[in-house]
Design an enzyme around this catalytic site. Structure first.
Site, mmCIF file in Angstrom:
data_model
loop_
_atom_site.group_PDB
_atom_site.id
_atom_site.type_symbol
_atom_site.label_atom_id
_atom_site.label_comp_id
_atom_site.label_asym_id
_atom_site.label_seq_id
_atom_site.Cartn_x
_atom_site.Cartn_y
_atom_site.Cartn_z
ATOM 1 N N ASN A 133 13.032 -44.230 16.934
ATOM 2 C CA ASN A 133 13.147 -45.688 16.837
ATOM 3 C C ASN A 133 14.123 -46.020 15.709
ATOM 4 O O ASN A 133 13.822 -45.807 14.542
ATOM 5 C CB ASN A 133 11.751 -46.267 16.551
ATOM 6 C CG ASN A 133 11.757 -47.782 16.412
ATOM 7 O OD1 ASN A 133 12.811 -48.406 16.334
ATOM 8 N ND2 ASN A 133 10.574 -48.358 16.358
ATOM 9 N N HIS A 152 13.790 -51.765 23.972
ATOM 10 C CA HIS A 152 13.721 -51.211 22.623
ATOM 11 C C HIS A 152 13.104 -49.809 22.712
ATOM 12 O O HIS A 152 12.123 -49.602 23.415
ATOM 13 C CB HIS A 152 12.859 -52.128 21.751
ATOM 14 C CG HIS A 152 12.606 -51.599 20.382
ATOM 15 N ND1 HIS A 152 13.607 -51.064 19.600
ATOM 16 C CD2 HIS A 152 11.466 -51.518 19.645
ATOM 17 C CE1 HIS A 152 13.088 -50.684 18.443
ATOM 18 N NE2 HIS A 152 11.800 -50.943 18.452
ATOM 19 N N CYS A 187 13.100 -54.966 14.346
ATOM 20 C CA CYS A 187 13.665 -54.244 15.494
ATOM 21 C C CYS A 187 14.291 -55.170 16.536
ATOM 22 O O CYS A 187 15.111 -54.737 17.343
ATOM 23 C CB CYS A 187 12.596 -53.399 16.180
ATOM 24 S SG CYS A 187 11.875 -52.169 15.105
HETATM 25 O O1 UT7 Z 1 9.382 -51.131 16.687
HETATM 26 C C1 UT7 Z 1 7.984 -51.149 16.640
HETATM 27 C C2 UT7 Z 1 7.543 -50.067 15.692
HETATM 28 N N1 UT7 Z 1 6.319 -49.441 15.928
HETATM 29 C C3 UT7 Z 1 5.881 -48.866 17.070
HETATM 30 O O2 UT7 Z 1 6.451 -48.979 18.104
HETATM 31 C C4 UT7 Z 1 4.609 -48.073 17.014
HETATM 32 C C5 UT7 Z 1 3.718 -48.308 18.200
HETATM 33 N N2 UT7 Z 1 2.598 -47.379 18.186
HETATM 34 C C6 UT7 Z 1 2.698 -46.111 18.573
HETATM 35 O O3 UT7 Z 1 3.763 -45.672 18.967
HETATM 36 C C7 UT7 Z 1 1.454 -45.255 18.549
HETATM 37 O O4 UT7 Z 1 0.334 -46.065 18.228
HETATM 38 C C8 UT7 Z 1 1.543 -44.063 17.545
HETATM 39 C C9 UT7 Z 1 2.541 -43.061 18.053
HETATM 40 C C10 UT7 Z 1 1.936 -44.574 16.173
HETATM 41 C C11 UT7 Z 1 0.183 -43.379 17.453
HETATM 42 O O5 UT7 Z 1 -0.237 -42.940 18.731
HETATM 43 P P1 UT7 Z 1 -1.733 -43.217 19.216
HETATM 44 O O6 UT7 Z 1 -1.854 -42.605 20.546
HETATM 45 O O7 UT7 Z 1 -1.965 -44.701 19.092
HETATM 46 O O8 UT7 Z 1 -2.567 -42.382 18.164
HETATM 47 P P2 UT7 Z 1 -3.691 -42.879 17.187
HETATM 48 O O9 UT7 Z 1 -3.131 -43.750 16.125
HETATM 49 O O10 UT7 Z 1 -4.834 -43.407 18.008
HETATM 50 O O11 UT7 Z 1 -4.148 -41.509 16.545
HETATM 51 C C12 UT7 Z 1 -4.847 -40.519 17.303
HETATM 52 C C13 UT7 Z 1 -5.135 -39.355 16.392
HETATM 53 C C14 UT7 Z 1 -5.748 -39.733 15.062
HETATM 54 O O12 UT7 Z 1 -6.689 -38.739 14.705
HETATM 55 P P3 UT7 Z 1 -8.269 -38.982 14.912
HETATM 56 O O13 UT7 Z 1 -8.574 -40.194 14.091
HETATM 57 O O14 UT7 Z 1 -8.434 -39.222 16.384
HETATM 58 O O15 UT7 Z 1 -8.845 -37.723 14.409
HETATM 59 C C15 UT7 Z 1 -4.593 -39.686 14.090
HETATM 60 O O16 UT7 Z 1 -4.984 -39.398 12.779
HETATM 61 O O17 UT7 Z 1 -3.905 -38.694 16.083
HETATM 62 C C16 UT7 Z 1 -3.777 -38.538 14.654
HETATM 63 N N3 UT7 Z 1 -2.375 -38.610 14.299
HETATM 64 C C17 UT7 Z 1 -1.569 -37.539 14.326
HETATM 65 N N4 UT7 Z 1 -1.789 -36.252 14.656
HETATM 66 C C18 UT7 Z 1 -0.729 -35.408 14.600
HETATM 67 C C19 UT7 Z 1 -1.650 -39.693 13.899
HETATM 68 N N5 UT7 Z 1 -0.381 -39.355 13.671
HETATM 69 C C20 UT7 Z 1 -0.315 -38.013 13.927
HETATM 70 C C21 UT7 Z 1 0.744 -37.084 13.876
HETATM 71 N N6 UT7 Z 1 0.489 -35.801 14.219
HETATM 72 N N7 UT7 Z 1 1.993 -37.433 13.510
#
Ligand code: UT7
Length: 333
Positions: free
Chosen positions: A290, A260, A118
């Site tokens: 993204n 970004h 990225c």
């Molecule tokens: O260019 C760089 C590329 N990457 C990035 O920029 C990614 C950076 N990270 C992020 O943007 C965030 O970490 C995410 C958007 C990927 C995830 O958000 P989060 O607030 O960190 O969520 P999490 O991973 O802590 O997940 C919370 C919950 C989980 O469920 P449990 O374990 O609490 O029951 C996940 O399984 O949300 C669940 N979850 C979803 N639920 C609905 C994960 N993805 C989804 C989804 N829809 N798409």
């Protein structure tokens, strides 16, 4: 030796027509519009259509034609092509050479592909700046063109909601003696201790895409979202503060900030670290998600074309991606 100042002569972008909304994704994986908007700020993304020639070089061709028009240049005025893509059209020939052909450039200018994920497009700016400054080239086309839909696992809700396809380009050249456009300061870095947090293991020399790879679902991107999130906020904020300080300015001298576009919460986190007013931040992650190294040049082009960014403005770019690579560039447009 006479040194020149670098000016961004023209910009262009290309977004595929096909829009994929959060509701569309929710038909395939267990997710919903509200969750995606709350956690990422994303409402939709674009998906390239190969049958319309929308691969990285094809999108770059369209974006470059717009940038050439804005810069009042013709294809053969370009004397160097630098092309950032995480996964370009194919391994060989490189996408920059394919783009040279598609643009009808016949001057045999150098054409180089770079992958810094990225951060790739922002990574190329200090390099292009050095080449302009020393007089090596006069009109450098810097491309960020990405088709993440081709390696985004549409069955993995952790990643598939986040990415989209797009291309943004800029043509860099010399400021005339009467102009004050210049790149003030830049910083690039990579923290490889965290390299395994964002990966695509198959498809390179290490692991070709075989039936076994496909059976094991290894042909997709994998990501540790929370680790990337924390590192993104911290690194982009410190890089921004460094380039502005090194230029002899303070954050209040920044007219526009283009970070970004990965997640609205990351953008807000960076801005909050230096109390930066959100109305001076260019944001389009809601529309396009993204698009890897295309996010900054697409947002830049949009903000120029809609009249927000004007000649003479001080603009700050920041990027972050797999590697973990990062960079910031502060310049007078
Ligand atoms: O260019 C760089 C590329 N990457 C990035 O920029 C990614 C950076 N990270 C992020 O943007 C965030 O970490 C995410 C958007 C990927 C995830 O958000 P989060 O607030 O960190 O969520 P999490 O991973 O802590 O997940 C919370 C919950 C989980 O469920 P449990 O374990 O609490 O029951 C996940 O399984 O949300 C669940 N979850 C979803 N639920 C609905 C994960 N993805 C989804 C989804 N829809 N798409």
């Amino acid at each position: 030796m006479k040194l020149f100042n670098t000016k961004i002569l023209g910009t262009g972008s290309f977004l595929p027509d096909k829009i994929l909304t959060n509701e569309d994704i929710a038909k395939r994986v267990e997710t919903n519009d509200q969750w995606i908007i709350e956690r990422t700020g994303i409402k939709a993304r674009r998906v390239a259509d190969l049958s319309k020639g929308e691969n990285p070089s094809g999108m770059a061709q369209q974006a470059t034609l717009r940038a050439l028009e804005a810069a009042n240049l013709t294809p053969n005025d370009i004397d160097c092509i630098l092309f950032s893509s995480t996964l370009a059209d194919q391994a060989m020939p490189n996408a920059a050479s394919v783009l040279q052909f598609k643009l009808g450039i016949t001057n045999n200018c150098p054409a180089l592909d770079v992958n810094a994920a990225c951060s790739g497009w922002v990574y190329l700016l200090p390099m292009a700046d050095a080449m302009i400054k020393t007089g090596m080239y006069k009109h450098i086309l810097v491309v960020g063109s990405e088709m993440l839909s081709s390696f985004n696992n549409w069955d993995d809700r952790n990643t598939c909601i986040l990415f989209g396809d797009a291309c943004g380009v800029a043509i860099l050249g010399r400021s005339s003696e009467t102009e004050d456009a210049k790149i003030y300061s830049t910083v690039l870095s990579s923290d490889s201790s965290k390299k395994d947090h964002l990966t695509l293991w198959a498809g390179g020399s290490n692991k070709r895409i075989t039936k076994e790879v496909i059976d094991n679902d290894e042909q997709w991107m994998t990501m540790n979202g929370q680790e990337i999130f924390k590192a993104a906020v911290k690194t982009m904020a410190s890089h921004c503060e460094k380039v502005v300080r090194d230029s002899g300015f303070t954050m209040s001298d920044v007219d526009w900030f283009i970070p970004h576009q990965a997640n609205l919460r990351i953008i807000e986190g960076v801005g909050n670290r230096f109390n930066f007013p959100m109305e001076k931040v260019i944001i389009n992650v809601d529309k396009y998600a993204n698009t890897s190294s295309a996010t900054v040049p697409v947002a830049f082009d949009e903000a120029i074309r809609d009249g927000r960014i004007k000649r003479g403005d001080n603009v700050l770019f920041a990027a972050f991606g797999a590697g973990l690579t990062a960079g910031a560039v502060f310049f007078k447009y």
